[in-house]
Design an enzyme around this catalytic site. Sequence first.
Site, mmCIF file in Angstrom:
data_model
loop_
_atom_site.group_PDB
_atom_site.id
_atom_site.type_symbol
_atom_site.label_atom_id
_atom_site.label_comp_id
_atom_site.label_asym_id
_atom_site.label_seq_id
_atom_site.Cartn_x
_atom_site.Cartn_y
_atom_site.Cartn_z
ATOM 1 N N CYS A 1 -46.595 5.758 48.572
ATOM 2 C CA CYS A 1 -47.583 4.919 48.603
ATOM 3 C C CYS A 1 -47.894 4.284 49.759
ATOM 4 O O CYS A 1 -48.720 3.836 51.248
ATOM 5 C CB CYS A 1 -48.035 4.360 47.743
ATOM 6 N N GLU B 1 -36.516 -4.463 47.076
ATOM 7 C CA GLU B 1 -36.685 -3.281 45.746
ATOM 8 C C GLU B 1 -35.956 -2.146 45.409
ATOM 9 O O GLU B 1 -35.892 -1.206 46.349
ATOM 10 C CB GLU B 1 -38.319 -3.050 45.602
#
Length: 454
Positions: A50, A111
Amino acid sequence: MKFQLIGVNHKTAPVEVRERLAIPESRLPEACKKLAEHPAISEGMIVSTCNRVEFIASMKNGTGDLREFLREYFATDLSEFESHLYEFREDEAIRHVFRVASSLDSMVVGEPQILGQVKEAYATARAVGAVRAQLDRLLTRAFAVAKRVRTETAVGSSSVSIASVAVELAKKIFGSLNGKSVYLVGAGKMSELAARHLLAHGAASIFVANRTYDRAIRLAHKFDGQAIEFSRLYDSCERADIVITSTGSPRFIFRPEYGEKLMALRRNKPMFFIDIAVPRDVDPEMNKLDGIFVYDIDDLQQAVSSHVADRKKEAEKAEAIVNGEVEKFRARQQTLDVVPTIVSLQDHLETIRQAEIDRVRGRLGPMTADQELAVEALTRGIVNKIMHTPISTLKTAARDPESTTVIDLVRRLFNLRDNLHDNLRDSPHNEGKEKGAGASKSTRGRGTEKGPEN
């Protein structure tokens, strides 16, 4: 090395641009295969999340341009995307791949999801034969670099994820999450992660709708929630206070006209949409309706920006690791580029030596064992002395950025065959294999983010 990378990400292109270039998971194998089959490309892989769409290739020569593939694949002249595209070659392409795998280029630095997504992209490309020797070495090293960064720095500690940011935003909208209902539209990894965060902060119930009903059942079971058939989505969505959607649909699933019906059914109680899909699932016009709050992936990026400063020092340490690894990888690759030429030179001169011995053997007549050994030692000694200077030069050149020029010069001087060089260079088994000066003929020619990056 002839690495090239081109793409867009959350820093260079808004979501409405990224969604037009995104390649669904179902189409990735075919796209990777087409990439590797392009005339200018020998190997290729695609990372499509994304937050980024990137095309990585090992080019057949230094003149190819990945833009040509993009123009053909997307059937466009790229003019409207040009200002959003970034391109890296050679060392910069290597550095970018290492940074992406290490989560230094992510919307949320540190992350962990992006490493898994890069590994999945690599596995997909490898399964269709689009990744072989060169990209295999690059990606294998990238995974090792990512492990070093996570082990030797704290860049991934106290990780701020899209899921945790979503919880913060939901609290701002509702004040408290106690008793709130969550509807997951799509049963991907990020949906599951978000659900865990929301439940941990007080959310009471989970509904799951997915096009594959069995996946909805499995995910709902993990949270003691309720699975709903996708066809009943519009009949059941008004039950939710928070909707997290990530379906991969090419069209908006939630539009303003449906939002108005939702507000009527909910008697204007607020509703929070977290749209982590690319292409987006929620029409941004929904945000104009009173009581409906829509955050897409770019909105979430702004929400996490305040957390970036806390990791700056650790990120700097990680960048230093990446820079050092780029230098090591380049040096290793240059050495590997030299090895096939050395092997080819040794084979070439050994062939000449044997041919000359065979040619004069008839004139010399029968020789004793000692005479055979003397001829062997004499001719091999001459060949070794001839090889000494070019081999030493090649080994020294391996540490030089201009090594390709030296390699080409030696190959031309000795008229070495290109096919042997190419075959050995591209073999995934030739790393570190270099024959000694006295190699025999018998050894000749052996080759050897669905998270923040959803």
